[in-house]
Design an enzyme around this catalytic site. Structure first.
Site, PDB file in Angstrom:
ATOM      1  N   TRP A  64       0.820  -1.223   0.000  1.00 14.22           N
ATOM      2  CA  TRP A  64       0.000   0.000   0.000  1.00 14.22           C
ATOM      3  C   TRP A  64       0.845   1.261   0.000  1.00 14.22           C
ATOM      4  O   TRP A  64       0.512   2.231  -0.687  1.00 14.22           O
ATOM      5  CB  TRP A  64      -1.005  -0.025   1.159  1.00 14.22           C
ATOM      6  CG  TRP A  64      -2.057  -1.059   0.873  1.00 14.22           C
ATOM      7  CD1 TRP A  64      -2.202  -2.270   1.475  1.00 14.22           C
ATOM      8  CD2 TRP A  64      -3.054  -0.999  -0.159  1.00 14.22           C
ATOM      9  NE1 TRP A  64      -3.236  -2.965   0.889  1.00 14.22           N
ATOM     10  CE2 TRP A  64      -3.774  -2.206  -0.112  1.00 14.22           C
ATOM     11  CE3 TRP A  64      -3.400  -0.057  -1.116  1.00 14.22           C
ATOM     12  CZ2 TRP A  64      -4.825  -2.499  -0.984  1.00 14.22           C
ATOM     13  CZ3 TRP A  64      -4.454  -0.340  -1.991  1.00 14.22           C
ATOM     14  CH2 TRP A  64      -5.149  -1.538  -1.921  1.00 14.22           C
ATOM     15  N   ASP A 119      -1.291   6.826   6.391  1.00 17.04           N
ATOM     16  CA  ASP A 119      -2.373   5.986   5.883  1.00 17.04           C
ATOM     17  C   ASP A 119      -2.692   4.976   6.986  1.00 17.04           C
ATOM     18  O   ASP A 119      -1.900   4.075   7.245  1.00 17.04           O
ATOM     19  CB  ASP A 119      -1.910   5.279   4.606  1.00 17.04           C
ATOM     20  CG  ASP A 119      -2.939   4.276   4.095  1.00 17.04           C
ATOM     21  OD1 ASP A 119      -4.035   4.175   4.688  1.00 17.04           O
ATOM     22  OD2 ASP A 119      -2.634   3.583   3.101  1.00 17.04           O
ATOM     23  N   LYS A 155     -12.765  -1.425   7.148  1.00 13.64           N
ATOM     24  CA  LYS A 155     -12.093  -2.467   7.957  1.00 13.64           C
ATOM     25  C   LYS A 155     -12.631  -2.419   9.385  1.00 13.64           C
ATOM     26  O   LYS A 155     -13.202  -3.379   9.865  1.00 13.64           O
ATOM     27  CB  LYS A 155     -10.586  -2.251   8.021  1.00 13.64           C
ATOM     28  CG  LYS A 155      -9.897  -1.678   6.811  1.00 13.64           C
ATOM     29  CD  LYS A 155      -9.755  -2.575   5.678  1.00 13.64           C
ATOM     30  CE  LYS A 155      -8.764  -2.024   4.646  1.00 13.64           C
ATOM     31  NZ  LYS A 155      -8.706  -2.900   3.489  1.00 13.64           N
TER      32      LYS A 155
HETATM   33  N1  PMP Z   1      -4.236   1.684   2.275  1.00 13.70           N
HETATM   34  C1  PMP Z   1      -4.320   0.523   2.931  1.00 13.70           C
HETATM   35  C2  PMP Z   1      -3.375   0.256   4.046  1.00 13.70           C
HETATM   36  C3  PMP Z   1      -5.295  -0.418   2.566  1.00 13.70           C
HETATM   37  O1  PMP Z   1      -5.391  -1.564   3.214  1.00 13.70           O
HETATM   38  C4  PMP Z   1      -6.176  -0.121   1.494  1.00 13.70           C
HETATM   39  C5  PMP Z   1      -7.272  -1.078   1.081  1.00 13.70           C
HETATM   40  N2  PMP Z   1      -7.129  -2.367   1.394  1.00 13.70           N
HETATM   41  C6  PMP Z   1      -6.021   1.091   0.839  1.00 13.70           C
HETATM   42  C7  PMP Z   1      -5.071   1.982   1.268  1.00 13.70           C
HETATM   43  C8  PMP Z   1      -6.898   1.450  -0.297  1.00 13.70           C
HETATM   44  O2  PMP Z   1      -8.149   1.684   0.174  1.00 13.70           O
HETATM   45  P1  PMP Z   1      -9.446   1.719  -0.734  1.00 13.70           P
HETATM   46  O3  PMP Z   1      -9.696   0.345  -1.233  1.00 13.70           O
HETATM   47  O4  PMP Z   1     -10.460   2.211   0.241  1.00 13.70           O
HETATM   48  O5  PMP Z   1      -9.166   2.701  -1.821  1.00 13.70           O
END
Ligand code: PMP
Length: 371
Positions: free
Chosen positions: A104, A178, A202
């Site tokens: 991520w 994040d 989550k």
């Molecule tokens: N950052 C992290 C740490 C994530 O786990 C996720 C999604 N699993 C995201 C960003 C992206 O999020 P989204 O799917 O809501 O765009």
């Protein structure tokens, strides 16, 4: 557990407490005597205004958010914030700092490269993202507009909080986190952060809402090219209602916050998360190598627990997934990019679910150890 429910170990969207689903069920046709569902309400109506306000206030209470931070409810998920961060924070600078610790934070730096020179402070890629780079190796550009990190890598199962040594390396640069996958699992130290963002799906509710908690001085600097909807200041000035917000998702998040407040607040959540994670990591560590977690023990995630069977035996993984599914333990495959197995144990996963998984794993080991 309500009848017919399974234990869903998905990395998100994820389980919600049944109490919340039952409340939503009771409200679905007629919310609080209004004669309509929250799904049908105008976002400008008094009833929705009260839902929206309470949701934000309860979040503020839970996380003890200081008054000089704005809470924005946005759309587009964490992925959209990967663009919002440079668009809103670069100002006249050309460089921003990124720490790369997994899939991520890699996506975040890749998105930032569209807008600036994204400087990689350090990366743990050579370890397959199983640790956090030693802070003594972090090379932070003090002229960078900000420092971005991912507090919990959902795919690799690596989680950390900023230590004093890390803060010393970062210096005066504003810190952006994040927290998509560990938001609301523990207190957040806002004295260390300028901006924190997280999708709801989550630990906080259904998909559709993204929380951005930004210090006031971080607002009002968006580049001219910033889409109106992605300008944090415009969202703040319009109480996150510049356009039609995801009303129903906000309502469910509000139910979740209210539930957390009634169940002991963030400290109770943190303690439960600690217990749940300990059950699984203790089981791995006493399994004589049958189950292994590749992450440096110091940085093991309490939210996403990746593991291998016999170092990555794909046949046994397949059996594990099929046998687990048959007893109501669902969605335990690792992310397709890394393979293996993964149990995501967010706030909505009851202790009973983790205990059941641990019992199943112990039995599975006994049955298949000799293979
Ligand atoms: N950052 C992290 C740490 C994530 O786990 C996720 C999604 N699993 C995201 C960003 C992206 O999020 P989204 O799917 O809501 O765009």
């Amino acid at each position: 557990m309500a009848s017919g429910r399974i234990f869903n170990f998905s990395a998100g969207p994820s389980m919600l407490p049944v109490e919340i689903l039952e409340q939503a069920q009771a409200d679905i046709i007629n919310w609080d005597g209004t004669g309509m569902s929250v799904m049908e309400m105008s976002h400008r109506s008094k009833p929705f205004e009260s839902i929206h306000k309470k949701c934000i206030q309860d979040l503020r209470d839970l996380l003890n958010i200081p008054p000089n931070f704005k809470v924005l409810l946005m759309q587009g998920g964490g992925s959209t914030q990967f663009a919002c961060v440079p668009l809103n924070l670069l100002k006249d600078k050309e460089t921003a700092n990124y720490l790369t610790t997994g899939a991520w934070s890699t996506k975040a730096i890749e998105e930032a490269r569209k807008y600036c020179r994204a400087h990689e402070v350090a990366t743990s890629k050579s370890t397959n993202f199983t640790t956090i780079p030693d802070p003594s190796t972090w090379n932070v550009d003090p002229n960078g507009a900000y420092f971005h990190y991912c507090a919990n890598e959902t795919i690799h199962g690596v989680e950390f909080t900023l230590t004093q040594e890390m803060l010393d390396r970062i210096g005066e640069v504003p810190i952006v986190a994040d927290m998509s996958s560990n938001f609301l699992s523990k207190p957040i130290d806002f004295s260390k952060h300028a901006v924190v963002y997280a999708g709801a799906q989550k630990n906080a509710g259904p998909a559709g809402v993204t929380f951005v908690i930004a210090r006031e001085d971080m607002l009002g600097h968006a580049k001219n090219i910033t889409p109106t909807m992605l300008d944090w200041k415009i969202q703040a000035d319009n109480d996150s209602m510049y356009n039609t917000p995801p009303c129903y998702a906000i309502y469910i998040c509000g139910l979740y916050f209210d539930y957390m407040k009634r169940h002991g607040g963030i400290e109770a959540v943190q303690e439960l998360d600690r217990q749940k994670a300990a059950i699984l990591y203790d089981l791995f560590d006493s399994s004589n190598g049958f189950y292994t977690n590749p992450v440096n023990p110091q940085y093991r995630s309490k939210m996403n627990v990746p593991f291998l069977i016999k170092g990555g035996n794909v046949d046994l993984e397949k059996k594990f997934l099929a046998e687990a599914e048959a007893v109501g333990l669902s969605t335990l495959a690792g992310h397709r990019s890394v393979g293996g197995l993964r149990a995501s144990i967010y706030n909505g996963m009851p202790l009973e679910g983790v205990r059941r998984l641990a019992d199943f794993m112990t039995e599975f080991k006994t049955k298949h150890e000799a293979e």
